[in-house]
Each structure stands twice: as structure tokens, then as C-alpha cells.
Design a protein around this motif. Sequence first.
Motif, PDB file in Angstrom:
ATOM      1  N   PRO A 117      22.718  37.955  25.013  1.00 15.19           N
ATOM      2  CA  PRO A 117      24.189  37.975  25.491  1.00 15.19           C
ATOM      3  C   PRO A 117      25.966  38.001  25.017  1.00 15.19           C
ATOM      4  CG  PRO A 117      22.011  36.300  25.421  1.00 15.19           C
ATOM      5  CD  PRO A 117      22.396  37.153  24.883  1.00 15.19           C
ATOM      6  N   LYS A 168      29.429  35.986  32.921  1.00 11.45           N
ATOM      7  CA  LYS A 168      28.465  35.844  33.097  1.00 11.45           C
ATOM      8  C   LYS A 168      27.775  35.366  33.425  1.00 11.45           C
ATOM      9  CE  LYS A 168      28.817  39.695  29.453  1.00 11.45           C
ATOM     10  NZ  LYS A 168      28.204  40.787  30.280  1.00 11.45           N
ATOM     11  N   ARG A 226      24.659  32.179  33.533  1.00 10.24           N
ATOM     12  CA  ARG A 226      23.769  31.848  32.361  1.00 10.24           C
ATOM     13  C   ARG A 226      23.039  31.922  32.100  1.00 10.24           C
ATOM     14  NH1 ARG A 226      26.274  28.264  36.717  1.00 10.24           N
ATOM     15  NH2 ARG A 226      27.620  26.514  36.039  1.00 10.24           N
ATOM     16  N   SER A 227      22.447  31.529  30.828  1.00  9.17           N
ATOM     17  CA  SER A 227      21.135  32.263  30.430  1.00  9.17           C
ATOM     18  C   SER A 227      21.039  31.119  28.758  1.00  9.17           C
ATOM     19  CB  SER A 227      21.332  33.556  29.437  1.00  9.17           C
ATOM     20  OG  SER A 227      19.973  34.304  28.918  1.00  9.17           O
ATOM     21  N   ARG A 268      19.502  41.137  30.284  1.00  9.67           N
ATOM     22  CA  ARG A 268      21.021  42.054  30.287  1.00  9.67           C
ATOM     23  C   ARG A 268      21.421  42.152  31.540  1.00  9.67           C
ATOM     24  NH1 ARG A 268      23.555  46.161  31.543  1.00  9.67           N
ATOM     25  NH2 ARG A 268      21.834  48.009  31.845  1.00  9.67           N
ATOM     26  N   SER A 304      22.821  39.346  33.192  1.00 10.38           N
ATOM     27  CA  SER A 304      23.619  38.581  32.861  1.00 10.38           C
ATOM     28  C   SER A 304      24.838  39.087  33.582  1.00 10.38           C
ATOM     29  CB  SER A 304      23.403  38.737  32.115  1.00 10.38           C
ATOM     30  OG  SER A 304      24.454  40.051  30.938  1.00 10.38           O
ATOM     31  N   THR A 305      24.943  40.743  34.557  1.00  4.71           N
ATOM     32  CA  THR A 305      25.970  41.658  34.897  1.00  4.71           C
ATOM     33  C   THR A 305      26.178  40.205  35.643  1.00  4.71           C
ATOM     34  OG1 THR A 305      24.665  43.100  35.552  1.00  4.71           O
ATOM     35  CG2 THR A 305      25.359  42.801  33.462  1.00  4.71           C
ATOM     36  N   THR A 354      21.666  31.901  37.281  1.00  3.18           N
ATOM     37  CA  THR A 354      21.053  31.096  35.944  1.00  3.18           C
ATOM     38  C   THR A 354      19.868  32.204  36.003  1.00  3.18           C
ATOM     39  OG1 THR A 354      22.174  29.044  36.379  1.00  3.18           O
ATOM     40  CG2 THR A 354      20.971  29.412  35.008  1.00  3.18           C
TER      41      THR A 354
END
Length: 311
Positions: free
Chosen positions: A94, A100, A102-103, A160, A163-164, A170
Motif C-alpha cells: 500500500p 487511501k 486504512r489497511s 489494492r 485501497s483506492t 478500512t
Amino acid sequence: MPDSPLSRTPYEVLGVSPEATDDELRRAYRRLLRETHPDTGGSAAEFHAVQLAWELVGTSGERAAYDSGAGARRSAPDARAAGGPGGASMPHRPEGSSLKARSYGHPGGDEREHFLTLMKEWVGRGVDLPDPYDPALVRSAPREIRRWLAKAMAEEETARIVSTLGIGYTIWNNVLVGRTGGNIDQLVLGPAGLFAIQSEDWGSVVRLSRGELVGEGIADDEEPFRMLGQNARALAREVGVKFTALVIVVPDDDLESAIEQIERGRLSGSVVVRRSLLPQLLRNGVGGGDRASVDRVFELRSRLQQGVRFV
């Protein structure tokens, strides 16, 4: 995303061993052309796959290039689709940005560890393995090894994509379910609710049948939705949350319909969706359900942050 590690090799399409002679290869090709030709009742997709296979290994020069890995960036022939670059992807990383999602956790990490361990065992002790992701090496490995890499890549691609979607979302990756000893690939929380997601790639077309996914690449005793439902119910009790929907994500070419939903039974409302439509599903929810309030999303996020453990 690159072609799946489970995409069939030319030899698998033609039904011969990689050690087959040129004459055996040629005979298999001619036989399959007759058997798969649409005019004789065959499958147009399979007919095309046979032709692509022959393009890769049909002459001594092309076969030598393919076997050495020089042709690795050409797609392995597959009846699901034609074209696209080949090779294995690198792990998801990330990019740090306030825009973006939250990961947390490592998408595909556990699966890549399994892949690397099995690859080293398969190659043999003491054998130098400078690049375990070399496309020529990967496609020569047994399917059960390639399956782990395909699974890792599927999880990385879901991470991925999510994340966009922005900071309103989250994602928790590779979440451990203590009660079952299993795991859920991704939990995704956003305005449309909380989703339990399995990111899959069986290397074949899949469909819903009697409330479960079936397909050539899915083993007879494999029940993806039942297992996801079991893990989701256990985790919901552990953490004290309720899932909006259970989702299985597959490559676009592996699902004839854009989305298929289980209509009846305990898993009613669960869906299997093409990967490219996952953002739309996560934004709109399943069936246009009510959207969670900001306070509710914050409460769920706090509860998950406290209760989630990772594989």
C-alpha cells in the motif's frame, strides 16, 4: 493483474507431457483441432486455446523459447480468455497517502510463505533457487503449489482495489478466526456496511449451484461459501459485530454473470462477484441496503481494531 499462475500451460491444453516428442505434440494438436472445432460440436473457446497453445510450442524454436522462459511474457493459453501479459506479481505494498483506505495486516503474506516453502521442497534441498517467481519455473510447478501463489495474488489485488476507495474505508487482511482455526481473507468496513471477503482464483470458470460455488478448479469436497459463512459467524461472535454480506471475489473471466447471489438458505444474500465490480459492490452494498451512520462505522472500526487478530 497478470494471468493467473493456474492458467493452463500449452502442454496442459494439448494434453501431453512437457517431455513429449515433437511428433506426439503434433498428433495431439491435430486431434484436438478436430475434436474442439465448433463445426463438429466442439467449443470455440477451447478451439482457440488449442491454437494459442500451438503458437507457443508448435515449432522447435518456439518450444525451446517457451521452455527456457523467453516466452514467459506471453499469456499461457486458456479457454477463459485470450491475451494479456504473463508472470507473477510482486506482493501488494500500500502506498502511504491520506486519501487511501486504512489497511491492516499483510494481504497474501501467509499464502506466499506456503508457496515459497512448497516451491523449495519441490525443487529439492541444496538446489539454488535465485528466483522462485520466475514464470518458467512457476508454470512447471505442480498445480497445488501454483494454487498458493494464485491465492496470494488474488488477495493482494483485492487489497489494492479497496485501497483506492478512499479514507472512508478500512480493510483488515488475513484475519484469524480463533474459534475455527481458519481465516478470512479480508474484512472491509465502509458506509455500505461490513463485508467478509474471500479473494479467490481457481483458474477456471465458476458458478452458483444450489447455494454453493462449483467449477472445474474447485474440488468436490471444497465448499467456499459454507466455509466463509462458518468463519464469519465465528468471528462475528468473537468480536461482537454483524456482517452486512459475505462476498467471494473472482477474476472477471471466471464468472459469466457480473454478480451472482444466493437467494435462499442460511447463506442467503451472499454473493460472488467479478473483481472489477468489487468497488461498486462495496460502495452500494447488496440489494441497496441501508447505509451505516458515521457513528456506527466508527463504533464498528473501534470494535474490530480491538478484536481482530492476524494470521
